[in-house]
Structures are given as C-alpha cells and as structure tokens.
Design an enzyme around this catalytic site. Structure first.
Site, PDB file in Angstrom:
ATOM      1  N   SER A  86       0.831  -1.205   0.000  1.00 33.50           N
ATOM      2  CA  SER A  86       0.000   0.000   0.000  1.00 33.50           C
ATOM      3  C   SER A  86       0.868   1.258   0.000  1.00 33.50           C
ATOM      4  CB  SER A  86      -0.970  -0.059   1.177  1.00 33.50           C
ATOM      5  OG  SER A  86      -1.994   0.899   1.048  1.00 33.50           O
TER       6      SER A  86
ATOM      7  N   GLU B 265      -9.770  -4.548  -5.930  1.00 30.38           N
ATOM      8  CA  GLU B 265      -9.405  -3.491  -4.985  1.00 30.38           C
ATOM      9  C   GLU B 265      -9.431  -2.104  -5.600  1.00 30.38           C
ATOM     10  OE1 GLU B 265      -5.320  -2.801  -3.648  1.00 30.38           O
ATOM     11  OE2 GLU B 265      -4.873  -4.825  -4.347  1.00 30.38           O
TER      12      GLU B 265
ATOM     13  N   HIS C  54      -7.669  -5.297  -1.131  1.00 31.13           N
ATOM     14  CA  HIS C  54      -6.447  -4.568  -0.813  1.00 31.13           C
ATOM     15  C   HIS C  54      -5.580  -5.293   0.222  1.00 31.13           C
ATOM     16  CE1 HIS C  54      -3.906  -1.069  -0.666  1.00 31.13           C
ATOM     17  NE2 HIS C  54      -4.120  -0.867   0.619  1.00 31.13           N
TER      18      HIS C  54
END
Length: 299
Positions: free
Chosen positions: A140, A234, A264
């Site tokens: 991320s 995602e 995610h």
C-alpha cells in the site's frame, strides 16, 4: 460462506468513522490477531535514528535482506501490525528482514517517511550488505514509498537494490483512478474517501502529483526491477496498472500480477486465507530469484 467471504464480512463490519489514533490502535491489533510463528527471531535495532527490527527464521540466509516498508496511508501501520506478514515473507524468500518504523503523518508529513527509508537503506549498506543483496518490499503506502525510495536513491547517486516487491501499491495521490468507483462495493478495506484523507495528512498543501509521493509521476528510468501484486477487486487496481505502464515506458523491468477476487493487501491475512498464503509464497520465491539474478550479474 467460504474463508474469503467470511474475511470480507469481518472487514466490512469494522467501524467506518475512526480517529487517527483509533485507526492506529486497530491496525496494531492485527499483531495480536495474527501472532508470529514460534521460530521467528525478532531483534530491535536503530537504523540511523529510525526505529527498526530484524526478523529471521531458521532458513534465512545471513547475507541477504528484505528492507520492508509497511502500509497504512503514511498515517497508521507499524512494526507490530505487519510483523506477521514481514516475517513470513522473509521465510518464503529465505532472507532476513529489516522493517522500518518510519515517521508517520500528520505529525511528520512528507518527505520525512522517505528520509527514514533512505536512512534504512544506508544502514544496510553500512552493515555490510551489497546493493545486490538487498530487496525492497512494501504494501500500500509502503509500496509507494518503496518506489519513491528507488527514485530518491537514483537522485542521490546511490546504487539500486536488487529489486522491489510491491503489494497493492498506492502510487497516485490524486485518487482519480476509475477503480475507486468501479471496485467501490468490492474492496472491503479501502475507498476514495480514506485515500483523500491520508493524502492530505501526508502532503498537506503540496501538489498531489509530487513525484516522490505519487511515483506514477516520477522519472522511473534506471530504478531496480519491480514485481507488483494487486487484487482484481481493490480500489487501487488502477494505481498498480498505471505504475506498471510508467515503469515499462521508462524501460524498467516490471512484472504485474493481478490476483482474481482479491481485495487490498490480502496477503496480510495469510493465516486465514489460502490466497494470502499463496501470495506470500510466490512473492518470496520471486524475491529470491531476483536477488540471485542480481548477484550472478544476470539482472
């Protein structure tokens, strides 16, 4: 209900409106929910002023290392929240890991996380690791930070690591990608509102297209080879695709894998999700292959 459906239901049941401090506590709770394997060794260390920790398993080589940058929108996430993921990625790659507890926004906005990432890389070099023995990895925001680190190393005239592994990278702080709306009902973890909030915390009044914060806008030429994993459902799917395109256009070796039905940073849940275990195992294997290729002069 299968394990993926159960996990998504659990994630959707979490409170939507939390303060930064509440999100930090909730993120750290992953460390309690997913305990370490009994054979993982953890050692706290200071990496030129940056709190960090080594993890290793009995299969880990002492001569190669993964520098890990955790996710959490530059605002939450920690060594504790990601320890179970980092240690198992190291096991799968048969490498030690050094995870950085870099400074977080809003207390420490851009570029302080990036400065800490550079410090962590310098620490490894000065600890005796050659660049080709170092892999960088992150998820991320940490994956975006990993790419920014590679670009910054290039700017500083420092040698690139062997490779970078990016899980569900956040690479574009403008939050304009179509996948935010297209996957809005499918991704139980992330949405445009959260991304816009953390981008503001990290960048304050700076442009959302700041290259070392949104690396899709950076000059990626000359950076280390990238391997990118992203989930098909995602919100950040298009970030990964855009980053792959930008890297390819810059003549960078890049591998993109889009995992069906995955949300995610699904590999975080490897203890309760088969695809998470598969993702960690495959990522570790690819990291091992990339480091071996770099060390043999093939990559």
């Amino acid at each position: 209900m299968n394990e993926l459906e159960r996990l998504e239901a659990m994630l959707r049941a979490r409170p939507a409106s939390l303060s930064i401090e509440q999100r930090r506590v909730a993120s750290d709770a992953l460390g309690d929910l997913f305990p370490l394997a009994v054979d993982v060794r953890v050692e706290q260390v200071g990496a030129y002023g940056v709190p960090a920790e080594w993890t290793s398993t009995p299969v880990a080589s002492t001569s190669e290392v993964i520098l890990y940058l955790h996710g959490g929108g530059y605002v939450w996430g920690s060594l504790k929240s990601h320890r179970h993921l980092v240690s198992e990625l190291g096991r799968a790659a048969t490498m030690r890991t050094l995870a950085l507890d870099y400074r977080r926004a809003p207390e420490f906005p851009f570029p302080q996380a990036l400065e800490d990432a550079v410090s962590g890389y310098r620490f490894l070099l000065d600890s005796g690791f050659k660049p080709r023995q170092i892999a960088v990895a992150g998820d991320s925001a940490g994956a975006g930070l990993a790419v920014a680190l590679l670009v910054r190393l290039k700017e500083l005239g420092m040698q690139q690591p062997a490779c970078a592994f990016l899980l569900s990278p956040w690479a574009d702080m403008t939050a304009t990608a179509d996948s935010y709306s297209r996957n809005a009902k499918q991704d139980p973890v992330l949405n445009r509102e959260i991304i816009q909030f953390v981008a503001e915390q990290y960048l304050e009044r700076r442009s959302r297209e700041t290259p070392l914060a949104s690396p899709v806008f950076a000059d990626l030429s000359g950076i280390a080879p990238l391997t990118i994993f992203v989930g098909a459902t995602e919100a950040l799917l298009d970030d990964a695709v855009a980053l792959t395109r930008a890297a390819g256009l810059a003549d960078v070796s890049v591998r993109l894998e889009i995992w069906p039905k995955m949300f995610h940073v699904w590999a975080t849940y490897h203890q309760v999700l088969a695809q998470g275990r598969q993702g960690v195992a495959r990522a570790g294997r690819l990291l091992r292959e990339a480091v071996e290729a770099a060390s043999s002069g093939e990559g």
